[in-house]
Design an enzyme around this catalytic site. Structure first.
Site, PDB file in Angstrom:
ATOM      1  N   HIS A   1       0.807  -1.225   0.000  1.00 19.24           N
ATOM      2  CA  HIS A   1       0.000   0.000   0.000  1.00 19.24           C
ATOM      3  C   HIS A   1       0.843   1.280   0.000  1.00 19.24           C
ATOM      4  O   HIS A   1       0.636   2.156  -0.846  1.00 19.24           O
ATOM      5  CB  HIS A   1      -0.967  -0.008   1.184  1.00 19.24           C
ATOM      6  CG  HIS A   1      -2.074  -1.003   1.040  1.00 19.24           C
ATOM      7  ND1 HIS A   1      -2.893  -1.375   2.086  1.00 19.24           N
ATOM      8  CD2 HIS A   1      -2.505  -1.712  -0.032  1.00 19.24           C
ATOM      9  CE1 HIS A   1      -3.771  -2.262   1.666  1.00 19.24           C
ATOM     10  NE2 HIS A   1      -3.557  -2.485   0.383  1.00 19.24           N
TER      11      HIS A   1
ATOM     12  N   ARG B   1      -7.331   4.074   5.342  1.00 21.15           N
ATOM     13  CA  ARG B   1      -6.716   2.943   6.042  1.00 21.15           C
ATOM     14  C   ARG B   1      -5.569   2.341   5.235  1.00 21.15           C
ATOM     15  O   ARG B   1      -4.686   1.694   5.797  1.00 21.15           O
ATOM     16  CB  ARG B   1      -7.753   1.862   6.334  1.00 21.15           C
ATOM     17  CG  ARG B   1      -8.235   1.118   5.097  1.00 21.15           C
ATOM     18  CD  ARG B   1      -9.053  -0.118   5.451  1.00 21.15           C
ATOM     19  NE  ARG B   1      -9.409  -0.878   4.265  1.00 21.15           N
ATOM     20  CZ  ARG B   1      -8.613  -1.780   3.698  1.00 21.15           C
ATOM     21  NH1 ARG B   1      -7.420  -2.019   4.202  1.00 21.15           N
ATOM     22  NH2 ARG B   1      -9.008  -2.436   2.621  1.00 21.15           N
TER      23      ARG B   1
END
Length: 243
Positions: free
Chosen positions: A90, A202
């Site tokens: 990510h 997130r």
């Protein structure tokens, strides 16, 4: 309410439970919700609870509970800790997308994984290489079995190989992964229909973006004190980490 899996795991572990003078010793084959459920059940009855985790029968139990999946359990737990999953993917891809962003709204929400190019792949590979260097030191200086750890490309093909159409490079592994098709970078849409990157999603907050850990090449930043870094717990050598 217990899930069906938790019920079956507890039923398997049940014969190993014993209570002596209000001290309950719970032996659970592996971790997960079952351990916490068992502890809660008996502590609510006034018992003192100690949990002992054993992986000796974990493979047997997992393959009993999950009939159509083959589980192979082995290696040191640090293999999992160092795995090249979301904590690497990510932030790495996010940096690849936005590293040269000019701060202005964009017309379209960028594709996240399919946007992976050679630059982004190099970021991901560099992160993977750094972790592999740590893995190699742990394996060389301790008895920990680190043989289960996989570099990022090997891991991705192992997990998603059946839906990846081009495995010729790390960039292609991500860009041609059908499991990721159509997923976009986290953004906030403005009133005029344009988009701004959302760095509070997130995707990034779970991976501790915006925190300070490394200072002068050492893990001694201001956010170490509320992190999971070994240094927070006084662990300063590889040997101490493995125990």
């Amino acid at each position: 309410m217990l899930s069906q899996v938790s019920r079956r795991v507890l039923a398997t572990a049940g014969p190993a439970l014993r209570q002596q003078q209000r001290l309950l010793t719970v032996t659970v084959c592996g971790g997960g919700n079952a351990a916490h459920v068992a502890a809660g059940m008996f502590s609510n009855q006034g018992a003192e609870v100690k949990l002992f985790f054993s992986f000796e029968r974990l493979e047997e139990i997992l393959n009993t509970v999950h009939k159509h999946t083959k589980y192979s359990v082995g290696g040191h737990f640090l293999n999992t800790t160092l795995w090249c999953t979301n904590a690497i993917i990510h932030p790495g891809i996010s940096y690849g997308i936005w590293h040269d962003w000019d701060g202005k709204p964009v017309a379209e929400q960028p594709l996240f994984y399919q946007n992976c190019n050679d630059f982004t792949a190099n970021v991901l590979q560099t992160l993977s290489d750094e972790i592999q260097a740590c893995r190699d030191v742990i394996a060389a200086r301790t008895t920990a079995d680190m043989s289960k750890w996989q570099p990022i490309a090997e891991y991705m093909v192992d997990v998603y190989g059946h839906v990846i159409s081009d495995t010729s490079s790390l960039a292609k592994i991500f860009a041609t992964n059908d499991a990721f098709r159509g997923l976009t970078a986290p953004c906030t849409q403005l009133d005029d229909g344009t988009f701004m990157p959302n760095f509070n999603t997130r995707y990034l907050t779970e991976e501790k973006i915006g925190h300070e850990y490394l200072v002068d090449g050492k893990i001694q930043g201001g956010d170490v004190s509320h992190s999971g870094c070994p240094q927070r717990f006084g662990i300063k050598t590889v040997e101490q980490l493995v125990g």
